[in-house]
Design an enzyme around this catalytic site. Sequence first.
Site, short mmCIF file in Angstrom:
data_model
loop_
_atom_site.label_atom_id
_atom_site.label_comp_id
_atom_site.label_asym_id
_atom_site.label_seq_id
_atom_site.Cartn_x
_atom_site.Cartn_y
_atom_site.Cartn_z
N ASP A 91 -12.74 -36.13 7.81
CA ASP A 91 -12.50 -36.23 6.36
C ASP A 91 -11.00 -36.29 6.10
OD1 ASP A 91 -12.24 -33.48 7.18
OD2 ASP A 91 -12.31 -32.88 5.08
N GLU A 153 -12.87 -30.30 6.64
CA GLU A 153 -11.68 -29.51 6.92
C GLU A 153 -10.74 -29.51 5.73
OE1 GLU A 153 -7.77 -28.27 8.34
OE2 GLU A 153 -8.27 -30.16 7.40
N1 BES Z 1 -3.92 -30.88 9.95
C1 BES Z 1 -3.74 -30.04 8.81
C2 BES Z 1 -3.17 -28.69 9.14
C3 BES Z 1 -1.79 -28.74 9.72
C4 BES Z 1 -0.75 -29.23 8.95
C5 BES Z 1 -1.56 -28.32 10.99
C6 BES Z 1 0.52 -29.30 9.48
C7 BES Z 1 -0.30 -28.39 11.53
C8 BES Z 1 0.76 -28.89 10.77
C9 BES Z 1 -5.08 -29.87 8.11
O1 BES Z 1 -5.77 -31.09 7.97
C10 BES Z 1 -4.88 -29.37 6.71
O2 BES Z 1 -4.30 -30.06 5.92
N2 BES Z 1 -5.43 -28.21 6.41
C11 BES Z 1 -5.48 -27.72 5.07
C12 BES Z 1 -6.46 -26.57 5.06
C13 BES Z 1 -6.74 -26.01 3.71
C14 BES Z 1 -7.51 -26.99 2.85
C15 BES Z 1 -7.53 -24.73 3.85
C16 BES Z 1 -4.10 -27.28 4.63
O3 BES Z 1 -3.33 -26.74 5.44
O4 BES Z 1 -3.78 -27.50 3.46
MN MN Z 2 -5.77 -32.12 9.73
MN MN Z 3 -4.86 -32.16 6.24
#
Ligand code: BES
Ligand code: MN
Ligand code: MN
Length: 448
Positions: A91, A153
């Site tokens: 997603d 996610e």
């Molecule tokens: N891949 C990201 C998380 C991430 C960002 C890891 C930068 C390492 C470096 C992931 O897809 C993401 O965006 N997660 C969300 C989770 C939230 C909706 C709970 C986020 O961090 O905003």
């Molecule tokens: Mn991600």
């Molecule tokens: Mn992300």
Amino acid sequence: MNDDLRRAVRQVLPGVRTDLDALVRIPSVSAAPGSVEQVRRSAEMTARLFKDAGAPDVEILDDIEDGLPAVLARYPAPPGQPTVLLYAHHDVQPAGSPGQWSSPPFEPTERDGRLYGRGAADDKAGIAAHLAALRAYSGRPPVGVTVLVEGEEEIGSPNLGTFLARHKDKLDADVIVLADADNLTTGTPCLTTALRGMAACVVELRALEGGVHSGSYGGGVPDALTALCRLLATLHDEQGNVAVEGLATAVPPGAPVSEAGFRAEAGLLEGVQLLGSGSIAERIWAKPAATVLGIDAPPVATASPTLTPVARAKVGLRVAPGDDALKARKALAGHLRHHTPWGLQVTVVEAEVAQPFVIDARGPAFDAARRAYGEAYGNDVVDIGSGGSIPFVAEFADAYPQAAILIASAGADADSRAHGADESLNLADFERACLAETLLLAELTRSG
Ligand code: BES
Ligand code: MN
Ligand code: MN
């Protein structure tokens, strides 16, 4: 051995790139209720890709009500070999306004060694990197492999608890590799050893039974929007540090983050100051951050001289590694209630939450990863933190405390602009990441 694997990866890369482009063309936006069909299509394409890459056992897991489909592909372990779980998510975040993109968000476009498109970096490259490794082994990897590609996610994995409980037996692994983080600089393989968590709240303030003339009543009664602005201003101190009480701060991983690079990558405008205090690494990896994510209020174009009766805001908190995101969310909710000015009626609804996570990156699996990524990139692995959150990590670690957790990049880097306009993937690092994962599977075999 490594030369054979290098050759095999080189051979599969063009096909993998075509498949990555096809994945990016599907607008699998988990946050958009109208996109359920697209999220399903991306799950189906993902399932087919792993089936074609030799997985004897592929399932689309969509048996949770209102859940979005995940894909599970399993390659059984050769006798005596460990099982490695390869994680990614299919997603993506909404594209935002298409006008801010240099090429349409769902048309994968290559420019200057980068692949532009929503999800190109976050995280369809992760799917493609796993695919590359499995194809390099012609679908017969030297260790057991379980590929899990999540479908929600980007909305905080709301059904993860149920999902893990229901499929616990299928997800057990000795090592998990997540291709969903960043490299700090091009050509340097990074292992993410600390993730921030996330906690969000929606606050609503009510001042009046309805809108009233701002001349007749302004100056005498408060309006909800002005009160909301005052409330939101209490989230930070003068320097921009989070002023919510009861939040923890951690110690960041060792890698330094250059201030000039950080400013440039963020696209910070001339004269705009950095927020908070401490080193950049502390600010983005080890301290909490508070952000006003959205406000429901009259838009400027139709604003009239009327006192606004009700206003709402969503506030997101990044939670330091080692802190408890549920406790942090309570602290934020309490802060919002407590700091509401002028006696307005206030309701706080607690929203998304994701636990932060700290990894002790020592032991044989981490040694194997340092060898594989070091060899593929031709540079030593650097341990970094992540300001972003991956809800899966803490929940998976709870369920399988013995598993080693490797969080790497599939070619996302400091210029990737994940979640923003012009998201892009560094294609050179993507290729190195594909090779690194392939070498890693060989490094993880138990010999003798
Ligand atoms: N891949 C990201 C998380 C991430 C960002 C890891 C930068 C390492 C470096 C992931 O897809 C993401 O965006 N997660 C969300 C989770 C939230 C909706 C709970 C986020 O961090 O905003
Ligand atoms: Mn991600
Ligand atoms: Mn992300």
